[in-house]
Design a protein around this motif. Structure first.
Motif, PDB file in Angstrom:
ATOM      1  N   CYS A  32       0.857  -1.185   0.000  1.00  0.00           N
ATOM      2  CA  CYS A  32       0.000   0.000   0.000  1.00  0.00           C
ATOM      3  C   CYS A  32       0.894   1.237   0.000  1.00  0.00           C
ATOM      4  O   CYS A  32       2.046   1.180   0.437  1.00  0.00           O
ATOM      5  CB  CYS A  32      -0.904  -0.006   1.234  1.00  0.00           C
ATOM      6  N   LEU A  34      -0.053   3.947   1.620  1.00  0.00           N
ATOM      7  CA  LEU A  34      -0.363   4.690   2.849  1.00  0.00           C
ATOM      8  C   LEU A  34      -0.044   3.814   4.064  1.00  0.00           C
ATOM      9  O   LEU A  34       0.311   2.645   3.932  1.00  0.00           O
ATOM     10  CB  LEU A  34      -1.840   5.095   2.877  1.00  0.00           C
ATOM     11  N   ALA A  35      -0.220   4.395   5.257  1.00  0.00           N
ATOM     12  CA  ALA A  35      -0.036   3.630   6.501  1.00  0.00           C
ATOM     13  C   ALA A  35      -1.036   4.167   7.527  1.00  0.00           C
ATOM     14  O   ALA A  35      -0.674   4.910   8.438  1.00  0.00           O
ATOM     15  CB  ALA A  35       1.394   3.782   7.007  1.00  0.00           C
ATOM     16  N   CYS A  36      -2.305   3.770   7.358  1.00  0.00           N
ATOM     17  CA  CYS A  36      -3.367   4.278   8.245  1.00  0.00           C
ATOM     18  C   CYS A  36      -3.217   3.690   9.649  1.00  0.00           C
ATOM     19  O   CYS A  36      -2.807   2.536   9.790  1.00  0.00           O
ATOM     20  CB  CYS A  36      -4.741   3.904   7.706  1.00  0.00           C
ATOM     21  N   TYR A  38      -5.403   2.587  11.567  1.00  0.00           N
ATOM     22  CA  TYR A  38      -6.331   1.488  11.866  1.00  0.00           C
ATOM     23  C   TYR A  38      -6.129   0.307  10.915  1.00  0.00           C
ATOM     24  O   TYR A  38      -6.971  -0.577  10.839  1.00  0.00           O
ATOM     25  CB  TYR A  38      -7.785   1.969  11.802  1.00  0.00           C
ATOM     26  N   CYS A  39      -5.031   0.308  10.147  1.00  0.00           N
ATOM     27  CA  CYS A  39      -4.845  -0.749   9.141  1.00  0.00           C
ATOM     28  C   CYS A  39      -4.761  -2.118   9.812  1.00  0.00           C
ATOM     29  O   CYS A  39      -3.997  -2.312  10.749  1.00  0.00           O
ATOM     30  CB  CYS A  39      -3.587  -0.499   8.315  1.00  0.00           C
ATOM     31  N   ALA A  44       0.067  -4.939   3.867  1.00  0.00           N
ATOM     32  CA  ALA A  44      -0.001  -3.660   3.150  1.00  0.00           C
ATOM     33  C   ALA A  44       1.289  -2.876   3.326  1.00  0.00           C
ATOM     34  O   ALA A  44       1.773  -2.232   2.406  1.00  0.00           O
ATOM     35  CB  ALA A  44      -1.192  -2.842   3.646  1.00  0.00           C
ATOM     36  N   GLY A  95      -4.220  -4.050   0.897  1.00  0.00           N
ATOM     37  CA  GLY A  95      -3.294  -3.211   0.142  1.00  0.00           C
ATOM     38  C   GLY A  95      -4.000  -2.209  -0.795  1.00  0.00           C
ATOM     39  O   GLY A  95      -5.145  -1.883  -0.600  1.00  0.00           O
ATOM     40  N   ASN A 122      -7.954   3.145  -1.818  1.00  0.00           N
ATOM     41  CA  ASN A 122      -7.833   4.255  -0.871  1.00  0.00           C
ATOM     42  C   ASN A 122      -8.040   5.617  -1.545  1.00  0.00           C
ATOM     43  O   ASN A 122      -7.910   6.662  -0.909  1.00  0.00           O
ATOM     44  CB  ASN A 122      -6.506   4.201  -0.108  1.00  0.00           C
ATOM     45  N   LYS A 144      -9.264   9.134   3.128  1.00  0.00           N
ATOM     46  CA  LYS A 144      -8.375   8.910   4.265  1.00  0.00           C
ATOM     47  C   LYS A 144      -8.128  10.238   4.967  1.00  0.00           C
ATOM     48  O   LYS A 144      -7.555  11.165   4.371  1.00  0.00           O
ATOM     49  CB  LYS A 144      -7.057   8.296   3.781  1.00  0.00           C
TER      50      LYS A 144
HETATM   51  S1  SF4 Z   1      -6.130   0.768   5.703  1.00  0.00           S
HETATM   52 FE1  SF4 Z   1      -6.035   0.470   3.467  1.00  0.00          FE
HETATM   53  S2  SF4 Z   1      -5.138   2.392   2.702  1.00  0.00           S
HETATM   54 FE2  SF4 Z   1      -4.708   2.320   4.884  1.00  0.00          FE
HETATM   55  S3  SF4 Z   1      -2.656   1.376   5.045  1.00  0.00           S
HETATM   56 FE3  SF4 Z   1      -4.162  -0.279   5.244  1.00  0.00          FE
HETATM   57  S4  SF4 Z   1      -4.416  -1.077   3.164  1.00  0.00           S
HETATM   58 FE4  SF4 Z   1      -3.450   0.953   2.977  1.00  0.00          FE
END
Ligand code: SF4
Length: 246
Positions: A32, A34-36, A38-39, A44, A95, A122, A144
């Motif tokens: 991925c 990003l690095a949210c 709550y992932c 990812a 991802g 995303n 996001k």
């Molecule tokens: S929640 Fe989705 S967009 Fe955010 S880091 Fe995880 S896979 Fe990526």
């Protein structure tokens, strides 16, 4: 030749958003952009895994492992057989699947006409979407928020939604105790500017990692607030966290 790193391929029911409960083939891509906070998808953001798993009989929960990376033709050979069983659509998920734009261009050319294409994204890689949009049927797009990513992604989301609007699209916003009202307002205004009929899904966060749960009352209040500007605002929690098939 383009290749992709997959995590898994399986048949199950959609667990989020307005297509909750429909039967899909899921193709989960690794990595991925990003690095949210709550992932819940380790694949990812971590190291690329050399193996991916495939459900041997759709819906059985029995898997076989294969080597990454795969070619579009190899993916087609697996999901083409699965699609012969009754499925609403194939979900390209992660991802972030749009990291594999060139792979998807080839794969979707092969898969075209088999069943509907459902993209879970995303909502940041608008240049890639632009090249793929003609081959996609339904887009589940996340916004996001800065409180979840530490980033300001509004411009990307706006460009992305304008392109996604060519097809069926809804926006999903994961809300937690950290979500700020002004962020939600900004999301609502962005959707309103483009098309106030695009559905907005408020998805209460499933508390993992650093994310803290939001109270049901606060979510309802956000729904009331968003509904002043948008036509269709729904609260839909993640189903697959309470209904684990796999
Ligand atoms: S929640 Fe989705 S967009 Fe955010 S880091 Fe995880 S896979 Fe990526």
């Amino acid at each position: 030749m383009t290749t992709a790193f997959l995590q898994e391929i399986f048949s199950s029911v959609q667990g989020e958003g307005i297509y909750l409960g429909v039967r899909q083939i899921f193709v989960r891509f690794q990595r991925c952009n990003l690095a949210c906070n709550y992932c819940d998808t380790n694949e990812a953001t971590g190291e690329l895994s050399e193996k991916f798993r495939v459900e041997t009989v759709p819906g059985s929960g029995i898997f076989q492992w294969f080597n990454n990376p795969v070619t579009p033709r190899q993916l087609m050979d697996v999901v083409g057989k699965m699609a012969a069983e009754k499925h609403h659509s194939i979900s390209l998920t992660g991802g972030e699947p749009l990291l594999y734009k060139d792979f998807l261009l080839e794969f979707l050319n092969l898969f075209r006409g088999t069943c509907q294409i459902f993209l879970e994204t995303n909502g940041t890689r608008w240049e890639d979407l632009k090249e793929l949009i003609s081959m996609i049927d339904i887009i589940s797009m996340d916004f996001k928020l800065p409180s979840a990513t530490g980033l300001s992604l509004w411009d990307c989301h706006e460009k992305f939604l304008k392109i996604a609007k060519e097809k069926e699209v809804y926006v999903k916003l994961v809300v937690s105790a950290e979500t700020k009202k002004h962020e939600v307002d900004r999301a609502v205004k962005l959707i309103q500017r483009i098309d106030h009929t695009v559905p907005l899904i408020l998805q209460p966060v499933t508390p993992v990692n650093k994310a803290k749960a939001i109270s049901p009352r606060d979510v309802i209040s956000l729904q009331d607030h968003c509904s002043l500007s948008l036509k269709d605002v729904r609260v839909i929690p993640q189903m697959h966290k309470t209904f684990e098939l796999l």
